[in-house]
Structures are given as structure tokens and as C-alpha cells.
Motif scaffolding. Structure first.
Motif, mmCIF file in Angstrom:
data_model
loop_
_atom_site.group_PDB
_atom_site.id
_atom_site.type_symbol
_atom_site.label_atom_id
_atom_site.label_comp_id
_atom_site.label_asym_id
_atom_site.label_seq_id
_atom_site.Cartn_x
_atom_site.Cartn_y
_atom_site.Cartn_z
ATOM 1 N N SER A 80 0.831 -1.201 0.000
ATOM 2 C CA SER A 80 0.000 0.000 0.000
ATOM 3 C C SER A 80 0.868 1.254 0.000
ATOM 4 O O SER A 80 0.594 2.213 -0.736
ATOM 5 N N LEU A 81 1.916 1.255 0.816
ATOM 6 C CA LEU A 81 2.821 2.404 0.866
ATOM 7 C C LEU A 81 3.504 2.614 -0.489
ATOM 8 O O LEU A 81 3.602 3.750 -0.975
ATOM 9 N N GLU A 82 3.965 1.540 -1.092
ATOM 10 C CA GLU A 82 4.642 1.653 -2.393
ATOM 11 C C GLU A 82 3.691 2.199 -3.455
ATOM 12 O O GLU A 82 4.052 3.096 -4.232
ATOM 13 N N TYR A 83 2.476 1.670 -3.485
ATOM 14 C CA TYR A 83 1.492 2.129 -4.469
ATOM 15 C C TYR A 83 1.146 3.597 -4.243
ATOM 16 O O TYR A 83 1.139 4.405 -5.184
ATOM 17 N N TYR A 84 0.838 3.953 -2.990
ATOM 18 C CA TYR A 84 0.488 5.335 -2.680
ATOM 19 C C TYR A 84 1.634 6.294 -3.002
ATOM 20 O O TYR A 84 1.409 7.403 -3.519
ATOM 21 N N SER A 85 2.840 5.886 -2.705
ATOM 22 C CA SER A 85 3.995 6.755 -2.936
ATOM 23 C C SER A 85 4.179 7.047 -4.419
ATOM 24 O O SER A 85 4.395 8.204 -4.813
ATOM 25 N N LYS A 86 4.088 6.032 -5.242
ATOM 26 C CA LYS A 86 4.237 6.221 -6.683
ATOM 27 C C LYS A 86 3.120 7.108 -7.233
ATOM 28 O O LYS A 86 3.367 7.985 -8.062
ATOM 29 N N LEU A 87 1.892 6.886 -6.761
ATOM 30 C CA LEU A 87 0.756 7.674 -7.231
ATOM 31 C C LEU A 87 0.888 9.131 -6.784
ATOM 32 O O LEU A 87 0.626 10.061 -7.563
ATOM 33 N N LEU A 88 1.291 9.326 -5.546
ATOM 34 C CA LEU A 88 1.491 10.674 -5.012
ATOM 35 C C LEU A 88 2.515 11.442 -5.839
ATOM 36 O O LEU A 88 2.280 12.595 -6.247
ATOM 37 N N LEU A 89 3.653 10.826 -6.098
ATOM 38 C CA LEU A 89 4.719 11.502 -6.835
ATOM 39 C C LEU A 89 4.305 11.787 -8.273
ATOM 40 O O LEU A 89 4.644 12.836 -8.836
ATOM 41 N N LYS A 90 3.553 10.871 -8.867
ATOM 42 C CA LYS A 90 3.079 11.066 -10.234
ATOM 43 C C LYS A 90 2.088 12.230 -10.309
ATOM 44 O O LYS A 90 2.200 13.117 -11.167
ATOM 45 N N ALA A 91 1.125 12.240 -9.403
ATOM 46 C CA ALA A 91 0.115 13.299 -9.397
ATOM 47 C C ALA A 91 0.735 14.657 -9.090
ATOM 48 O O ALA A 91 0.321 15.684 -9.637
ATOM 49 N N ASN A 92 1.736 14.664 -8.233
ATOM 50 C CA ASN A 92 2.405 15.918 -7.895
ATOM 51 C C ASN A 92 3.223 16.453 -9.064
ATOM 52 O O ASN A 92 3.144 17.640 -9.397
ATOM 53 N N SER A 93 3.976 15.581 -9.705
ATOM 54 C CA SER A 93 4.849 16.040 -10.786
ATOM 55 C C SER A 93 4.079 16.397 -12.049
ATOM 56 O O SER A 93 4.441 17.339 -12.761
ATOM 57 N N GLU A 94 2.986 15.675 -12.332
ATOM 58 C CA GLU A 94 2.260 15.891 -13.581
ATOM 59 C C GLU A 94 1.117 16.892 -13.451
ATOM 60 O O GLU A 94 0.739 17.531 -14.445
ATOM 61 N N ALA A 95 0.559 17.029 -12.241
ATOM 62 C CA ALA A 95 -0.597 17.918 -12.081
ATOM 63 C C ALA A 95 -0.425 18.950 -10.975
ATOM 64 O O ALA A 95 -1.295 19.791 -10.779
ATOM 65 N N GLY A 96 0.675 18.891 -10.246
ATOM 66 C CA GLY A 96 0.917 19.858 -9.183
ATOM 67 C C GLY A 96 0.056 19.683 -7.955
ATOM 68 O O GLY A 96 -0.064 20.599 -7.131
ATOM 69 N N ILE A 97 -0.543 18.512 -7.770
ATOM 70 C CA ILE A 97 -1.391 18.256 -6.602
ATOM 71 C C ILE A 97 -0.514 18.129 -5.358
ATOM 72 O O ILE A 97 0.529 17.460 -5.386
ATOM 73 N N THR A 98 -0.937 18.760 -4.264
ATOM 74 C CA THR A 98 -0.132 18.770 -3.042
ATOM 75 C C THR A 98 -0.864 18.244 -1.812
ATOM 76 O O THR A 98 -0.296 18.222 -0.721
ATOM 77 N N ARG A 99 -2.125 17.822 -1.983
ATOM 78 C CA ARG A 99 -2.901 17.285 -0.857
ATOM 79 C C ARG A 99 -3.409 15.905 -1.242
ATOM 80 O O ARG A 99 -4.029 15.740 -2.299
ATOM 81 N N PHE A 100 -3.178 14.940 -0.361
ATOM 82 C CA PHE A 100 -3.517 13.562 -0.676
ATOM 83 C C PHE A 100 -4.311 12.941 0.468
ATOM 84 O O PHE A 100 -3.814 12.807 1.582
ATOM 85 N N VAL A 101 -5.569 12.600 0.177
ATOM 86 C CA VAL A 101 -6.467 12.028 1.176
ATOM 87 C C VAL A 101 -6.219 10.525 1.283
ATOM 88 O O VAL A 101 -6.143 9.824 0.268
ATOM 89 N N VAL A 102 -6.115 10.046 2.505
ATOM 90 C CA VAL A 102 -5.889 8.620 2.712
ATOM 91 C C VAL A 102 -6.808 8.107 3.815
ATOM 92 O O VAL A 102 -7.062 8.796 4.808
ATOM 93 N N HIS A 103 -7.340 6.903 3.615
ATOM 94 C CA HIS A 103 -8.070 6.212 4.669
ATOM 95 C C HIS A 103 -7.059 5.500 5.555
ATOM 96 O O HIS A 103 -6.230 4.737 5.036
ATOM 97 N N PRO A 104 -7.119 5.682 6.864
ATOM 98 C CA PRO A 104 -6.151 5.019 7.742
ATOM 99 C C PRO A 104 -6.358 3.518 7.882
ATOM 100 O O PRO A 104 -5.516 2.833 8.464
ATOM 101 N N SER A 105 -7.483 2.995 7.345
ATOM 102 C CA SER A 105 -7.710 1.549 7.391
ATOM 103 C C SER A 105 -8.892 1.193 6.512
ATOM 104 O O SER A 105 -9.643 2.057 6.057
#
Length: 272
Positions: A80-105
Motif C-alpha cells: 500500500s505504501l509503495e502504491y500510494y507513494s508512486k501515485l502521489l509523486l506522479k500526481a504531484n509532478s504531472e498535475a501539481g497536486i499537493t494534498r492527498f487524502v488517505v483512509h487510515p484503514s
């Protein structure tokens, strides 16, 4: 407050951004399921956002199926961490998104497993926050209902207190064991975004404000008093929900703007 609206799996297209802008909705949370998120063109999202003046306020990281993604489960946390990390970095670099909502469980979580799941979730939220920090972004931890983690202010504070890049997205229809006013009072300045919707105080419903039991004048006043300066972001679908057959028609973007303006002005909320 700026008015925002979750995409809530609405078809991702230029028309969606045009409808937001036409209605005076100036912020979007991109929110889709796992498969749809994997297919998203973030560069195209930025192009549409820039064209119509709609801020890409946040990305809701996928949270289902629980058997695949769950940062609180020791057997799924690394993936989950690996998937979220890759998605976060992709969305940030390609769209400039800086806020990422996550469910804690995910859920269900038994009382016997709760301590371990809380510890695991916190450990991996901190790791995710470090990755977000590296690109000047934040993780917004969502309060959740039922047996999920983050079901009250104490658990939300526990999960977010150890890292400056861990903030809270306050979902107004997820509190089932604590008063909304108490939650806002205790979580206070940690709230950095919202998911606005109404419910019956029995379970989450994601109804339009005015269709459920929340005292919106009180909630809005409490949120302002806490110092919140983020977006008033609806997480409500357009279709008539099966749980609310009394709604007379499907919603449109203008309904959300009108609803927000009624709440901001302290007026009676019109029921559709």
C-alpha cells in the motif's frame, strides 16, 4: 470559503471541469476507484483545470478493495505504501497536486486487533508523510465510521500527531460515536480539508446538507471558530441515492453552489 466538489467517480472529461466552473465551483478533489485512478491522465487533468480555473485541490488515494490496499494491515502495508507513494509523486509532478487524502484503514477491525492496526497505520502514515514532505505536500487522514480506524477524535489525533505533514480531512457524515462539535473542538487546527455531506446519525449516507440530521449553522460556525481556512468540499453523488428516494431529481453542480451559499449565509436550506 471556496466551494469544492469531489469528482466522486463522475466521468473524467473536459465537460466536468466546464460544469464546475460554470456553477462557481472552484476546487476539485479527484476521487476514483483503483482501476480508474490507475488510468488517469494527470497532465490532462491539469490542462483542463488551468483552462477552466478549477483548482486541483486534492487527490483521494484509492482505498478499495480492502483485500488489496490497507496501510493498517501488516500483510498489505508495504504494498500500500509503495502504491500510494508512486501515485502521489506522479500526481504531484504531472498535475501539481499537493494534498492527498488517505483512509487510515479498511474494515472490519476487531477489538482484539485494533491496537496493532492503529500502530501499523500510524507507522506507515509517517512514512507516507515523509514522501509527501519531499515534494512540499501533505497527507490528509480521513476520519472514518464504524470499526474503521479514525472513528473518533482521539484516534485521529493519535494517527496524525507525530508529523507536520499529517493533517486531517474532516468527513462530516462519518462520526457515529462522537458529537461533531466535540470532534472539531478536539481536532481543531489539524483540519486541512473537508468532505461535506449529511446523514441520519446511524450510518454514513453522503446526502446533500439539509437532507439529514446535521445542524449546519452550528457545524459551519464551529469550523470557522477552529480557524479552518480550507475549502468547503462536497463528497456527494449526483444520482438519487437508494437510501433517499424522496429526493425529487438528480443533482447538478449549481445545487452544490446554492447549498453552500445558503449555509454560509445562515439561511434555511432548500430541499430538492
Amino acid at each position: 470559503m471556496k466551494i469544492g466538489l469531489s469528482s466522486c467517480s463522475k466521468p473524467f472529461c473536459e465537460e466536468l471541469f466546464r460544469d464546475y466552473a460554470k456553477a462557481g465551483i472552484s476546487a476539485m478533489e479527484i476521487s476514483y476507484d483503483l482501476e480508474q485512478t490507475n488510468q488517469l491522465d494527470f497532465a490532462l487533468a491539469k490542462k483542463y483545470a488551468d483552462k477552466f480555473g478549477v483548482e486541483l485541490w486534492s487527490l483521494h488515494l484509492p482505498f478499495m478493495p480492502f483485500s488489496v490496499i490497507d496501510i493498517s494491515r501488516p500483510d498489505l502495508a508495504d504494498f500500500s505504501l509503495e502504491y500510494y507513494s508512486k501515485l502521489l509523486l506522479k500526481a504531484n509532478s504531472e498535475a501539481g497536486i499537493t494534498r492527498f487524502v488517505v483512509h487510515p484503514s479498511g474494515e472490519p477491525i476487531s477489538d482484539e486487533d485494533r491496537k496493532t492496526r492503529l500502530e501499523t497505520s500510524k507507522k506507515y502514515l509517517i512514512k507516507l508523510a515523509e514522501i509527501a514532505k519531499s515534494v512540499d505536500s501533505v497527507i490528509l487522514v480521513e476520519n472514518l465510521p464504524r470499526t474503521c480506524l479514525g472513528r473518533n477524535s482521539d484516534e485521529i489525533v493519535y494517527l496524525t500527531e507525530c508529523h507536520k505533514s499529517l493533517k486531517v480531512v474532516f468527513d462530516t457524515n462519518h462520526l457515529l460515536c462522537e458529537k461533531i462539535s466535540d470532534f472539531i473542538s478536539k481536532v481543531g487546527g489539524r483540519i486541512a480539508s473537508t468532505h461535506i455531506s449529511d446523514y441520519d446519525f446511524i450510518d454514513e449516507k453522503h446526502w446533500l446538507p439539509g437532507e439529514g440530521m446535521i445542524n449546519w449553522n452550528e457545524l459551519y460556525a464551529d469550523l470557522n471558530a477552529s480557524g479552518y481556512d480550507g475549502v468547503w468540499l462536497y463528497e456527494v453523488g449526483f444520482d438519487i441515492p437508494k437510501s433517499l428516494p424522496s429526493r425529487s431529481r438528480k443533482l447538478c453542480c449549481e445545487d452544490f453552489r446554492n447549498n453552500a451559499e445558503e449555509i454560509f449565509a445562515g439561511r434555511e436550506i432548500a430541499v430538492i
